[in-house]
Design an enzyme around this catalytic site. Structure first.
Site, PDB file in Angstrom:
ATOM      1  N   SER A  44       0.845  -1.202   0.000  1.00  0.00           N
ATOM      2  CA  SER A  44       0.000   0.000   0.000  1.00  0.00           C
ATOM      3  C   SER A  44       0.875   1.246   0.000  1.00  0.00           C
ATOM      4  CB  SER A  44      -0.946   0.003   1.210  1.00  0.00           C
ATOM      5  OG  SER A  44      -0.235  -0.245   2.406  1.00  0.00           O
ATOM      6  N   ASP A  82       5.843  -6.829   2.111  1.00  0.00           N
ATOM      7  CA  ASP A  82       5.023  -7.391   1.041  1.00  0.00           C
ATOM      8  C   ASP A  82       5.863  -7.782  -0.163  1.00  0.00           C
ATOM      9  OD1 ASP A  82       2.266  -7.850   1.211  1.00  0.00           O
ATOM     10  OD2 ASP A  82       1.834  -5.703   1.283  1.00  0.00           O
ATOM     11  N   GLU A 113       0.371 -12.473  -1.429  1.00  0.00           N
ATOM     12  CA  GLU A 113      -1.072 -12.498  -1.708  1.00  0.00           C
ATOM     13  C   GLU A 113      -1.446 -13.767  -2.472  1.00  0.00           C
ATOM     14  OE1 GLU A 113      -2.644  -8.971  -3.531  1.00  0.00           O
ATOM     15  OE2 GLU A 113      -1.878  -7.678  -1.935  1.00  0.00           O
ATOM     16  N   GLU A 180      -8.463 -10.231   4.408  1.00  0.00           N
ATOM     17  CA  GLU A 180      -8.886  -8.853   4.112  1.00  0.00           C
ATOM     18  C   GLU A 180     -10.283  -8.852   3.482  1.00  0.00           C
ATOM     19  OE1 GLU A 180      -6.027  -6.369   2.094  1.00  0.00           O
ATOM     20  OE2 GLU A 180      -7.497  -4.766   1.784  1.00  0.00           O
TER      21      GLU A 180
HETATM   22  O1  KIV Z   1      -0.346  -3.317   1.830  1.00  0.00           O
HETATM   23  C1  KIV Z   1      -0.900  -3.317   2.940  1.00  0.00           C
HETATM   24  O2  KIV Z   1      -0.878  -2.323   3.694  1.00  0.00           O
HETATM   25  C2  KIV Z   1      -1.581  -4.538   3.349  1.00  0.00           C
HETATM   26  C3  KIV Z   1      -2.486  -4.470   4.528  1.00  0.00           C
HETATM   27  C4  KIV Z   1      -3.662  -3.643   4.256  1.00  0.00           C
HETATM   28  C5  KIV Z   1      -2.854  -5.821   5.026  1.00  0.00           C
HETATM   29  O3  KIV Z   1      -1.429  -5.539   2.730  1.00  0.00           O
END
Ligand code: KIV
Length: 263
Positions: A44, A82, A113, A180
């Site tokens: 994000s 991530d 993911e 989510e």
């Molecule tokens: O990218 C992110 O901030 C996330 C969270 C919302 C779980 O994957």
């Protein structure tokens, strides 16, 4: 928390796990000083910090840069980074190279993911000694396929698929799974069924933990208020108010003054 093993301990002891997404050293230092358990360097960041319309714009380079910054701000924290868009879909070797890069940048673990179609890659990354957190339900990297930010797994078939995916992740050795935007009852069911902790975001109160993005909980973006997020502060207004006070002081020749004037 000191290590990802603490996720399993917290789950056994039924201690809710608190994860906060943050992207830079300053914010990481503040989160590390709080009672949160772990920091997620979420993709994000591509939207919140870089202003892109979706997380598909995050790259391994971008995630490594922010992971390194977070690690410098929070040297002792559990930091989960991530794996960005397509980084697990370019073959096993490329995926493990990307995961390794994130660990070398300072991550304790990576988040991936989905599971279907990249089970082998997840198993290989876990087998390479890199802890993996799963992410099911609304997987923002697939936003164009999902048709927008909406609740997932509402039908019986999709719910069964999500439960099977959570089981698969556990079997592959994931240490936790983010759920989510899924119905609360389904998230509760997955949480009951699984040994690994579920970390919810828009998944109701019955998960083993919760995650929020720091800028959402601080209310820093007045235009963005996901229904599932709670604002603990009106950060946007506080920032504008403080900057306006500075601007006023400059225009009225009140800043700098006193000890702020260096002799
Ligand atoms: O990218 C992110 O901030 C996330 C969270 C919302 C779980 O994957």
């Amino acid at each position: 928390m000191r290590t990802i093993l603490d996720f399993a301990r917290a789950r056994r002891e039924e201690q809710p796990i608190v994860v906060v997404a943050a992207y830079d050293a300053l914010m990481a230092r503040l989160v590390a000083a709080s009672e949160a358990d772990a920091i997620l360097v979420g993709d994000s960041v591509a939207m919140v910090v870089h202003g892109h319309p979706s997380t598909v714009h995050a790259t391994v380079e971008m995630m490594s840069l922010h992971t390194a910054a977070v690690r410098r701000g929070a040297p002792e924290a559990v930091v989960i980074a991530d794996m960005p868009f397509l980084s697990v879909r370019r073959g096993r070797d490329e995926a493990v190279r990307s995961a390794g890069e994130l660990l070398q940048a300072g991550a304790t673990a990576v988040k991936i993911e989905g599971v279907s179609g990249h089970e082998e890659v997840i198993g290989h990354i876990v087998g390479s000694g890199i802890p993996v957190m799963g992410h099911l339900g609304l997987t923002p990297q697939s936003i164009h396929q999902l048709g927008g930010h909406r609740i997932q797994a509402r039908s019986a078939g999709a719910a069964a698929g999500l439960r099977a995916d959570a089981q698969r992740l556990e079997e592959l050795g994931a240490f936790a799974v983010v759920l989510e935007c899924v119905p609360a009852a389904l998230a509760a069911e997955v949480t009951r069924e699984r040994v690994i902790p579920t970390i919810g975001i828009g998944a109701g109160p019955d998960t083993a933990g919760q995650v929020l993005v720091l800028s959402d909980l601080l209310g820093l973006d007045a235009r963005f208020q996901p229904r599932f997020a709670r604002r603990y502060h009106d950060g946007a207004q506080a920032v504008v108010k403080a900057v306006n006070a500075f601007a006023r002081d400059v225009r009225e020749a009140k800043f700098p003054a006193g000890t702020e004037v260096l002799a």
